[in-house]
Write an enzyme that holds these catalytic residues in place. Sequence first.
Site: not given
Length: 238
Positions: A15-16, A37, A41, A111, A200-202
């Site tokens: 999400k971020t 935000k 947490t 969150a 993409p991942d990463g």
Amino acid sequence: MPVLVITGTGTEVGKTVVTAAVAATAAAGGRSVAVLKAAQTGVGPHETGDAQEVARLAGGVTVAEVARFPEPLAPGTAARRAGLAPVCPREVAQAAEKLAAEHDLVLVEGAGGLLVRFDAAGGTLADVAALLDAPVLLVAAAGLGTLNTTELTARELRHRALELPGVVIGSWPGSPDLASRCNLADLPDVAGAPLLGAVPDGAGALAPAAFRAAAPRWLAPHLGGGWDADAFTAREAP
């Protein structure tokens, strides 16, 4: 779309990083962007939170938090255990409205998932979106299990008459398995809304300049990018 609420199907779905990609793409298009935000947490007073990570990756954005709590728990639980006042939806909505008066686009990042509780009264990010009359972008995982959580979230949004413009896959693997590849066709079906991107991942580990240059290629035109869902699905689906 002066305010866009961004939620996930759960925790750790990207999400971020998606929020950062949306922010970077909007900023590249000449829009002034603020990232809010709702409740941070799991970080201490001087540690980097999600909003600060968005700013690091996207650059040139205003960031704000309504509250932060030290333990990595649901905001309502974390506030109670810390002996701090909880976040309430109206407080988040008011902070977003103030930012919207000074920016072209405000991204409100939740969150965890849509119905994670902020306070003892059961306030959630869905209530924030209702107060703002804002669309809710859904970030989903790529692989096995994502169809159920995506459909449940989409049903809740429809039940509350909240707009779901689409779904972004938060972390598309470099070597996707069969479930991930099949989900490209199934995700928009269960969500009742289009795919609007695949990060993409990463991606979050990229240098900020590289992230900003690439971000528009991960998001569909509705989010200001050039990503083509049909072409991506044709290339990646089984």
